[in-house]
Design an enzyme around this catalytic site. Structure first.
Site, PDB file in Angstrom:
ATOM      1  N   GLY A 188       0.836  -1.184   0.000  1.00 51.24           N
ATOM      2  CA  GLY A 188       0.000   0.000   0.000  1.00 51.24           C
ATOM      3  C   GLY A 188       0.874   1.238   0.000  1.00 51.24           C
ATOM      4  O   GLY A 188       2.022   1.210   0.469  1.00 51.24           O
ATOM      5  N   GLN A 229       3.001   9.902   1.273  1.00 51.60           N
ATOM      6  CA  GLN A 229       4.287   9.196   1.336  1.00 51.60           C
ATOM      7  C   GLN A 229       5.191   9.527   0.154  1.00 51.60           C
ATOM      8  O   GLN A 229       6.376   9.211   0.193  1.00 51.60           O
ATOM      9  CB  GLN A 229       4.057   7.690   1.406  1.00 51.60           C
ATOM     10  CG  GLN A 229       3.414   7.234   2.707  1.00 51.60           C
ATOM     11  CD  GLN A 229       3.252   5.734   2.740  1.00 51.60           C
ATOM     12  OE1 GLN A 229       2.232   5.203   2.297  1.00 51.60           O
ATOM     13  NE2 GLN A 229       4.250   5.048   3.253  1.00 51.60           N
ATOM     14  N   CYS A 233       6.195  -0.054   7.620  1.00 51.94           N
ATOM     15  CA  CYS A 233       5.765   1.090   6.827  1.00 51.94           C
ATOM     16  C   CYS A 233       6.908   1.550   5.944  1.00 51.94           C
ATOM     17  O   CYS A 233       8.057   1.646   6.404  1.00 51.94           O
ATOM     18  CB  CYS A 233       5.319   2.221   7.748  1.00 51.94           C
ATOM     19  SG  CYS A 233       4.797   3.718   6.882  1.00 51.94           S
ATOM     20  N   LEU A 234       6.601   1.856   4.699  1.00 51.98           N
ATOM     21  CA  LEU A 234       7.633   2.314   3.771  1.00 51.98           C
ATOM     22  C   LEU A 234       8.197   3.670   4.164  1.00 51.98           C
ATOM     23  O   LEU A 234       9.289   4.032   3.734  1.00 51.98           O
ATOM     24  CB  LEU A 234       7.050   2.388   2.358  1.00 51.98           C
ATOM     25  CG  LEU A 234       6.530   1.067   1.787  1.00 51.98           C
ATOM     26  CD1 LEU A 234       5.928   1.286   0.407  1.00 51.98           C
ATOM     27  CD2 LEU A 234       7.633   0.015   1.729  1.00 51.98           C
ATOM     28  N   HIS A 286      -4.170   1.017   7.613  1.00 51.74           N
ATOM     29  CA  HIS A 286      -2.841   1.622   7.593  1.00 51.74           C
ATOM     30  C   HIS A 286      -2.788   2.791   6.610  1.00 51.74           C
ATOM     31  O   HIS A 286      -2.325   3.891   6.953  1.00 51.74           O
ATOM     32  CB  HIS A 286      -1.820   0.548   7.217  1.00 51.74           C
ATOM     33  CG  HIS A 286      -0.401   1.010   7.189  1.00 51.74           C
ATOM     34  ND1 HIS A 286       0.552   0.558   8.082  1.00 51.74           N
ATOM     35  CD2 HIS A 286       0.259   1.868   6.355  1.00 51.74           C
ATOM     36  CE1 HIS A 286       1.717   1.129   7.809  1.00 51.74           C
ATOM     37  NE2 HIS A 286       1.560   1.921   6.758  1.00 51.74           N
ATOM     38  N   GLU A 287      -3.256   2.570   5.386  1.00 48.84           N
ATOM     39  CA  GLU A 287      -3.163   3.611   4.362  1.00 48.84           C
ATOM     40  C   GLU A 287      -4.129   4.757   4.636  1.00 48.84           C
ATOM     41  O   GLU A 287      -3.794   5.932   4.412  1.00 48.84           O
ATOM     42  CB  GLU A 287      -3.406   3.025   2.971  1.00 48.84           C
ATOM     43  CG  GLU A 287      -2.432   1.939   2.566  1.00 48.84           C
ATOM     44  CD  GLU A 287      -0.973   2.326   2.729  1.00 48.84           C
ATOM     45  OE1 GLU A 287      -0.636   3.526   2.574  1.00 48.84           O
ATOM     46  OE2 GLU A 287      -0.151   1.446   3.021  1.00 48.84           O
ATOM     47  N   HIS A 303      -2.679   7.057   7.155  1.00 48.48           N
ATOM     48  CA  HIS A 303      -1.712   7.992   6.566  1.00 48.48           C
ATOM     49  C   HIS A 303      -2.393   9.286   6.130  1.00 48.48           C
ATOM     50  O   HIS A 303      -1.835  10.387   6.283  1.00 48.48           O
ATOM     51  CB  HIS A 303      -1.050   7.367   5.332  1.00 48.48           C
ATOM     52  CG  HIS A 303       0.215   6.625   5.619  1.00 48.48           C
ATOM     53  ND1 HIS A 303       1.301   7.200   6.245  1.00 48.48           N
ATOM     54  CD2 HIS A 303       0.578   5.342   5.340  1.00 48.48           C
ATOM     55  CE1 HIS A 303       2.277   6.305   6.343  1.00 48.48           C
ATOM     56  NE2 HIS A 303       1.850   5.170   5.813  1.00 48.48           N
TER      57      HIS A 303
END
Length: 238
Positions: A88, A93, A149-150, A191-192, A195
């Site tokens: 995701g 991000q 997480c990226l 999660h997304e 963000h």
């Protein structure tokens, strides 16, 4: 969200968003970001890391600010997610403060994966929101697993999230999305979407569970169940 569970892009925050239509300044900034990624990195965008203000600023609702540029941004976000690799990616991000996210997961090979990691086909989510749902037997259940997480590269921690959620969003065409997700797909969406509210998974994590990805593989990769980690590192799973 990372698949396992330092570069940066210029912040293009919600202050640039025009309510109700195209934003030429934002379009120019995003086009420049995409052009530079095409020239330097095969279209893969740099991923903003924790500490950048855009990750802590609620994203602006998407109301057409990017016009015809949106599909190109979505393609670049998909390439970036795959290259990371991740399951995701939200627009903040990559430095863009708009409520746009992409998700995709091939799922787990094992049918008995306790994370319930079912395949999640690629999709674009505009202005997503979620709400927890009660289990069929009553009550809302939460499931705790390691998550990465990226934008917090190299680290993972245990997060208890709702097992079942109702997702509402719009797709790339503007059509309504309204569906129930269970297990790992529900986790990805939470999660997304978080963000886009200016939240990181660490805001919801058991801090004592925080581990480098190297130590996640070294000590805890034998099972996706974090019970052993909870016992040894002394953190609650609830």
């Amino acid at each position: 969200m990372s698949a396992a569970d330092p570069t940066s892009a210029p912040d293009r925050g919600s202050a640039h968003a025009a309510v109700g239509g195209a934003d030429e300044a934002l379009q120019a900034a995003v086009a420049d970001l995409l052009d530079r990624a095409d020239a330097a990195n095969d279209g893969v965008l740099p991923i903003v890391q924790a500490g950048a203000p855009v990750l802590r600023t609620p994203a602006a609702r998407y109301v057409g600010q990017l016009g015809d540029l949106l599909p190109r941004l979505v393609d670049a976000m998909r390439r970036t997610m795959h290259a990371a690799p991740g399951v995701g990616l939200a627009a903040p991000q990559v430095g863009i403060g708009l409520a746009v996210a992409v998700v995709e997961d091939a799922g787990a090979a094992a049918d008995d994966d306790p994370r319930e990691r079912a395949a999640l086909p690629f999709r674009v989510l505009l202005n997503p929101s979620y709400e927890p749902l009660d289990e069929p037997g009553g009550g809302s259940e939460r499931a705790a697993f390691f998550e990465g997480c990226l934008s917090v590269s190299g680290w993972s921690a245990v997060v208890a999230r709702h097992r079942r959620v109702r997702l509402r969003a719009e797709d790339l065409s503007g059509a309504a999305v309204d569906e129930v997700l269970v297990g790992w797909p529900a986790r990805i969406v939470q999660h997304e979407t978080d963000h886009l509210a200016g939240e990181l998974y660490l805001d919801h994590a058991q801090v004592r569970s925080l581990t480098s990805n190297e130590n996640l593989v070294r000590y805890w990769a034998a099972s996706t169940d974090p019970s052993d980690a909870a016992r040894v590192l002394r953190f609650p799973l609830a």
